[in-house]
Design an enzyme around this catalytic site. Structure first.
Site, PDB file in Angstrom:
ATOM      1  N   ARG A   6     -95.109  32.304  20.626  1.00  0.00           N
ATOM      2  CA  ARG A   6     -95.578  33.508  19.935  1.00  0.00           C
ATOM      3  C   ARG A   6     -96.401  34.406  20.851  1.00  0.00           C
ATOM      4  O   ARG A   6     -96.340  35.630  20.749  1.00  0.00           O
ATOM      5  CB  ARG A   6     -96.363  33.142  18.671  1.00  0.00           C
ATOM      6  CG  ARG A   6     -97.566  32.258  18.883  1.00  0.00           C
ATOM      7  CD  ARG A   6     -98.273  31.971  17.572  1.00  0.00           C
ATOM      8  NE  ARG A   6     -99.433  31.112  17.777  1.00  0.00           N
ATOM      9  CZ  ARG A   6    -100.462  31.044  16.959  1.00  0.00           C
ATOM     10  NH1 ARG A   6    -100.484  31.786  15.864  1.00  0.00           N
ATOM     11  NH2 ARG A   6    -101.470  30.230  17.198  1.00  0.00           N
ATOM     12  N   SER A  33    -101.438  36.110  13.621  1.00  0.00           N
ATOM     13  CA  SER A  33    -100.662  34.875  13.665  1.00  0.00           C
ATOM     14  C   SER A  33     -99.371  35.035  14.454  1.00  0.00           C
ATOM     15  O   SER A  33     -98.989  34.162  15.233  1.00  0.00           O
ATOM     16  CB  SER A  33    -100.319  34.422  12.237  1.00  0.00           C
ATOM     17  OG  SER A  33    -101.491  34.130  11.498  1.00  0.00           O
ATOM     18  N   GLU A  54     -92.876  42.931   2.231  1.00  0.00           N
ATOM     19  CA  GLU A  54     -91.727  42.710   3.110  1.00  0.00           C
ATOM     20  C   GLU A  54     -90.516  43.574   2.759  1.00  0.00           C
ATOM     21  O   GLU A  54     -89.827  44.088   3.646  1.00  0.00           O
ATOM     22  CB  GLU A  54     -91.329  41.229   3.087  1.00  0.00           C
ATOM     23  CG  GLU A  54     -92.330  40.293   3.738  1.00  0.00           C
ATOM     24  CD  GLU A  54     -93.484  39.917   2.825  1.00  0.00           C
ATOM     25  OE1 GLU A  54     -94.409  39.246   3.304  1.00  0.00           O
ATOM     26  OE2 GLU A  54     -93.460  40.305   1.621  1.00  0.00           O
ATOM     27  N   PHE A  79     -90.965  34.315   4.368  1.00  0.00           N
ATOM     28  CA  PHE A  79     -91.219  35.543   3.614  1.00  0.00           C
ATOM     29  C   PHE A  79     -90.160  36.602   3.926  1.00  0.00           C
ATOM     30  O   PHE A  79     -89.648  37.266   3.022  1.00  0.00           O
ATOM     31  CB  PHE A  79     -92.602  36.110   3.944  1.00  0.00           C
ATOM     32  CG  PHE A  79     -93.734  35.165   3.685  1.00  0.00           C
ATOM     33  CD1 PHE A  79     -93.621  34.146   2.742  1.00  0.00           C
ATOM     34  CD2 PHE A  79     -94.918  35.282   4.382  1.00  0.00           C
ATOM     35  CE1 PHE A  79     -94.670  33.278   2.495  1.00  0.00           C
ATOM     36  CE2 PHE A  79     -95.980  34.411   4.149  1.00  0.00           C
ATOM     37  CZ  PHE A  79     -95.855  33.411   3.209  1.00  0.00           C
ATOM     38  N   ARG A 163     -94.007  28.167  15.723  1.00  0.00           N
ATOM     39  CA  ARG A 163     -95.430  28.175  16.050  1.00  0.00           C
ATOM     40  C   ARG A 163     -95.803  26.998  16.949  1.00  0.00           C
ATOM     41  O   ARG A 163     -96.912  26.897  17.429  1.00  0.00           O
ATOM     42  CB  ARG A 163     -96.275  28.109  14.767  1.00  0.00           C
ATOM     43  CG  ARG A 163     -97.760  28.366  15.011  1.00  0.00           C
ATOM     44  CD  ARG A 163     -98.609  27.924  13.854  1.00  0.00           C
ATOM     45  NE  ARG A 163    -100.010  28.262  14.034  1.00  0.00           N
ATOM     46  CZ  ARG A 163    -100.852  27.596  14.821  1.00  0.00           C
ATOM     47  NH1 ARG A 163    -100.425  26.539  15.512  1.00  0.00           N
ATOM     48  NH2 ARG A 163    -102.109  27.972  14.935  1.00  0.00           N
TER      49      ARG A 163
END
Length: 212
Positions: A6, A33, A54, A79, A163
């Site tokens: 990330r 994040s 979204e 999401f 992640r």
């Protein structure tokens, strides 16, 4: 040495935005994040904060693409691919717009975010969508190479990121060719196919099997 996927994503997108004014980053209020905050810090004019909405974010991205921009839409994978699925299909895929969708925090390796944030079916969902290209890089280095290829290739694409902070840069430093696999090891006894963040662990298992 482990290199965060990330972190490299955020740095590379900021670089693309600086080099190409068409590149815009659309954030679903998760920049800290997903590391989209790198773009906000380095080239604020390329950063659009869309909030936790979204469906609207994907619709805005389609509109931007229709006038020549290349929007990169980023949210957690679960999401983005579920809440905004209708907008992705109708506004992005069916129109074949140049929108890059980035699903961060994919799979189970999402720290302590809980089951609502786990995404196990996003690859299955996105690969059924016409005109959609799905890319799941294996490490941080390949993420950067894949993003370069995505940037120069017109059309809707889904980039699946993890992640997991424990994956080292283990893949060869070479250009990424969309639609073409890579051979990591040669053998005659079995065929092992893998993708994304599981690739490193599969490669380690193959090494252990070779030593037996």
């Amino acid at each position: 040495m482990s290199i965060s996927v990330r972190d490299q994503f955020g740095k590379q997108l900021a670089k693309l935005a600086k080099e190409d004014s068409r590149v815009l980053a659309l954030d679903g209020d998760l920049g800290n994040s997903t590391r989209l905050d790198s773009i906000e810090k380095e080239t604020a004019d390329s950063f659009l904060q869309m909030g936790i909405a979204e469906q609207n974010m994907v619709g805005v991205a389609a509109g931007l693409a229709s006038v020549g921009f290349q929007p990169w839409v980023c949210s957690f994978a679960t999401f983005l691919t579920k809440r905004a699925l209708d907008q992705i299909i109708v506004s992005v895929a069916q129109t074949n717009f140049d929108v890059k969708l980035v699903g961060s925090y994919s799979g189970l390796l999402t720290s302590n975010t809980g089951k609502t944030h786990h995404s196990l079916d996003d690859i299955a969902i996105m690969t059924t969508i016409p005109n959609m290209t799905v890319i799941a890089p294996g490490d941080a280095r390949e993420t950067v190479a894949a993003m370069k290829a995505m940037h120069r290739t017109v059309g809707p694409m889904y980039l699946r990121l993890t992640r997991d902070e424990t994956i080292p840069s283990f893949l060869p430093d070479e250009d990424f060719e969309i639609g073409k696999g890579k051979t990591l090891a040669e053998g005659t006894d079995m065929l092992v196919v893998t993708t994304g963040s599981t690739t490193y662990r599969v490669a380690e298992v193959i090494k252990q099997m070779e030593d037996v």
